[in-house]
Design an enzyme around this catalytic site. Structure first.
Site: not given
Length: 250
Positions: A72, A103, A112, A114, A207
């Site tokens: 990741n 992001y 958080e 997106y 990502e």
């Protein structure tokens, strides 16, 4: 998902007074990117990630990856600010679990967030039973679904914490265009999703999880040719607990 985040302040012209960040790219001027004093750059990868990341001039970067199971990373470039018309252009392709999106983070409350522009055919980023859809709205020449998911005792920019993730997911995937961040923040607010104080800038990032892919992105520059759109996958292998909630118009 992201385990930690590193933003690096890149000084491009120390003698120049920083320009306002609200509406930086309204004129679509490719030279605007050269006149900004501060560029936010993100690079994070876990110990299983296999990637080749190249940071180019100003808002440009490229990344190629072949991640094994458990790999990741999150990389990207962008700007410090809040509401803006965020232009970007480039290419993105993947045969695994990866996505392209704007992001960032806020604090007080910790969130958080997106804005998902594209992702691979094998993975919808809202494919999780903890996700809840709040409805749809139109901006940037397309339609976005608004989702929220809780992260419990997870890594964040302030350490291990419990916090929500806010998601705008484009219903027709594309690579390149303008993201009106103010419109997304306002839609989340109409859904009852409250952001806090913006931290560390926002980036147009990649990502990459399990699988292969490649991307070359430039933040701050509009596409010069027609951008192809592809209908977003609607299949979810993990059904959200709350169903039939995406019908609301925000």
């Amino acid at each position: 998902m992201l385990k930690s985040i590193v933003f690096i302040l890149a000084t491009l012209a120390a003698a120049i007074v920083a320009a306002p960040t609200i509406g930086l790219f309204e004129r679509g001027d490719t030279d605007l990117i050269k006149r900004q004093q501060r560029i936010a750059t993100q690079y994070w990868a876990n110990d299983k990630a296999d990637l080749d990341w190249v940071s180019g001039p100003a808002g440009a970067y490229s990344v190629n990856w072949t991640n094994p199971s458990g790999g990741n990373f999150v990389v990207g470039k962008g700007y410090f600010g809040q509401g803006m018309l965020f232009n970007y252009t480039g290419t993105f392709s993947t045969t695994g679990n990866a996505y392209l999106g704007l992001y960032g983070w806020t604090t007080d409350p910790l969130v958080e967030y997106y804005v998902i522009e594209n992702f691979g055919d094998k993975h919808n980023p809202t494919d999780n039973s903890n996700h809840t859809c709040y409805g749809t709205f139109n901006t940037d020449g397309g339609t976005y679904e608004v989702w929220m998911k809780w992260r419990v005792n997870a890594p964040s920019i302030i350490g291990t914490a419990t916090f929500p993730q806010f998601w705008s997911v484009r219903t027709k995937r594309h690579v390149g265009g303008t993201i009106n961040t103010t419109a997304h923040f306002a839609a989340w607010a109409r859904a009852g999703l409250k952001l806090g104080k913006h931290r560390d800038g926002m980036v147009i990032g990649i990502e990459g999880q399990t699988g292969q892919g490649a991307a070359a992105i430039t933040a701050g520059v509009r596409p010069t040719t027609t951008v192809k759109e592809t209908t977003t996958l609607v299949h979810h292998s993990e059904r959200p607990r709350a169903t039939n909630t995406c019908t609301r118009k925000l």
